[in-house]
Write an enzyme that holds these catalytic residues in place. Sequence first.
Site, PDB file in Angstrom:
ATOM      1  N   ASP A 190       0.830  -1.721   0.249  1.00  0.00           N
ATOM      2  CA  ASP A 190      -0.165   0.147   0.041  1.00  0.00           C
ATOM      3  C   ASP A 190       0.747   1.656  -0.422  1.00  0.00           C
ATOM      4  OD1 ASP A 190      -0.993  -2.385   1.416  1.00  0.00           O
ATOM      5  OD2 ASP A 190      -2.767  -1.243   2.244  1.00  0.00           O
ATOM      6  N   ASP A 211      -0.864  -3.546  -4.050  1.00  0.00           N
ATOM      7  CA  ASP A 211      -1.713  -3.050  -2.969  1.00  0.00           C
ATOM      8  C   ASP A 211      -2.902  -1.683  -3.021  1.00  0.00           C
ATOM      9  OD1 ASP A 211      -3.856  -3.813  -0.811  1.00  0.00           O
ATOM     10  OD2 ASP A 211      -2.379  -5.089  -0.048  1.00  0.00           O
ATOM     11  N   ASP A 212      -3.717  -1.640  -2.141  1.00  0.00           N
ATOM     12  CA  ASP A 212      -3.937   0.068  -2.748  1.00  0.00           C
ATOM     13  C   ASP A 212      -3.353   1.343  -2.401  1.00  0.00           C
ATOM     14  OD1 ASP A 212      -7.019  -0.728  -1.466  1.00  0.00           O
ATOM     15  OD2 ASP A 212      -6.065  -1.342   0.080  1.00  0.00           O
ATOM     16  N   HIS A 233      -4.504  -1.986  -5.959  1.00  0.00           N
ATOM     17  CA  HIS A 233      -5.801  -2.540  -5.581  1.00  0.00           C
ATOM     18  C   HIS A 233      -6.860  -0.899  -5.670  1.00  0.00           C
ATOM     19  CE1 HIS A 233      -4.477  -6.051  -3.648  1.00  0.00           C
ATOM     20  NE2 HIS A 233      -4.493  -5.818  -5.122  1.00  0.00           N
ATOM     21  N   ARG A 266     -12.922   2.194  -5.000  1.00  0.00           N
ATOM     22  CA  ARG A 266     -13.396   1.126  -3.890  1.00  0.00           C
ATOM     23  C   ARG A 266     -13.956   1.656  -2.861  1.00  0.00           C
ATOM     24  NH1 ARG A 266     -10.082  -4.771  -2.340  1.00  0.00           N
ATOM     25  NH2 ARG A 266      -8.702  -3.296  -2.122  1.00  0.00           N
ATOM     26  N   LYS A 268     -14.451  -0.577   0.395  1.00  0.00           N
ATOM     27  CA  LYS A 268     -15.690  -1.136   1.802  1.00  0.00           C
ATOM     28  C   LYS A 268     -15.256  -1.208   3.189  1.00  0.00           C
ATOM     29  CE  LYS A 268     -10.512  -2.924   1.274  1.00  0.00           C
ATOM     30  NZ  LYS A 268      -9.107  -3.321   0.818  1.00  0.00           N
TER      31      LYS A 268
END
Length: 370
Positions: A190, A211-212, A233, A266, A268
Site C-alpha cells: 500500500d 496493493d491500495d 488495488h 473502491r 469496503k
Amino acid sequence: MQYTTSTLALALALFGGSALATPIQVEERASTSCTFSGSTGAAAVAKSKTSCSAIVLSSLVVPAGTTLDLTGLKQGTTVTFQGTTTFGYKEWAGPLVSVSGTDISVTGASGAILDGGGAKYWDGQGSNGGKTKPKFFYAHNMIGKSSINSLNIKNTPVQVYSVNGADGLTINGGTIDNSAGDAGGGHNTDCFDVGSITGLTISGITCKNQDDCLAINSGTDITFTGGTCSGGHGLSIGSVGGRSDNTVSGVTIENSSISNSQNGVRIKTVSGATGSVKGVTYKNIKLSGITKYGVVIEQDYENGSPTGTPTSGVPITGLTLNGITGSVTSSATEVQILCAACSGWTWSGVSVTGGKKSSSCKGVPSGASC
Ligand SMILES: *[C@@H]1O[C@H](CO)[C@@H](O)[C@H](O)[C@H]1NC(C)=O
C-alpha cells in the site's frame, strides 16, 4: 555529524565575542543546521535531533533493525534527504523511518531516493505471512503545518506510508516505485494507509505498487488529488470497521488516474462491524486496464474473502461519484455494489466500459446504477 550555524551572532558567541551581553539568548534563537551521513548518521541524528532546526541526511546507510528516528523534532524543523538512503536487511516489524513533530517539513532533494531494499523480503505473502517485513514510513503525529515534499521512495518491503494523527499535513509530489515487486513477489505494498486524521492533503504523487494506492480507514477532511496510480488495488476507502476509529467523513479524491490495477474506485466496509462512511466524493478519475472492478462498493468485506452478504453496521451515505471514466479488461466487472445500508448517493458521468455487468448487485441506492 557536522554543525553549521546560520547566524554571525552565534559564531561570535562561540568564538568569544565578549561584546555580546546575552549570548545564550542569541544561541537559542539561532537556527542550527546539522548534516548526518553514512552508517553512523542514523544513530547520530537520533541523539542530536532536537538541537537542530535544519537536518540534512546525506546518503544515510541505516543499520539493520534500526528506525531512522525523527520523532519528537523541535517545532519548525526541516529535514532534507540527499543522495540514496539505504536500510540494512533484517526481518522485523519496523518502521524503517519515523517522523513526528509540529510544523515539520520533510523534503527530498533533487536526485534523492529512499531505497527500502524490498527484493530481499518479497515472498508473495506481504504482511499475511512468510518473512516478517518492516513497515516503511510512519508519519504519525506530524501535526500543524507539516509537509512531506518530493520524496522519492522505491522497493519497500511491505506498506509504504502509514499516516496517522495528522491535522493539516500535506504530502506533495514524489514517486513511490515498487514496480520491481510485480514480478518479484511484492505484496501488500500500500502506498498510503491513512487513519485518525483531521486534515490531510496528498497531491501529485505517483504510486506503482501491488496493493491500495490509497486506503483510508478513518478520518475527516482528507483530499487526494493529482495522483497517478498503477499496478495496485486502486483508490480505496476502507476497510472501515473493526478498529478503534471507524468513522470516515469529508473525503475528496479527484483528478487522478488508476491503471493496470485490480480496482479503480473502491469502498469496503467490514462485515458485521460498526462505523460510518459519509460525505465521500470521487471526481474526475480515469481508469484503464482494471482487472477486477472499475467501481466496487461492498459492505461485506473480510480480508481475502468477502462474504457476499452485506451488513448494515457501517452505512455509506452522501457518496458522490462525478466523472469516473475509462475501461476495465473484458473479464472484469464494470460496477459492483453490495449494500445493506447505502443512501443519499449522487452519481454523474460514471462511464466504465469494456467489461461485464454485475449480476449480483444488492441494495443499490437511488442515484446509483449497477
Ligand atoms: C482538480 O482539477 C480541477 C480542474 O483542473 C481544478 O479546478 C481543481 O482545483 C483540482 N482539484 C484539486 C483538489 O486540486
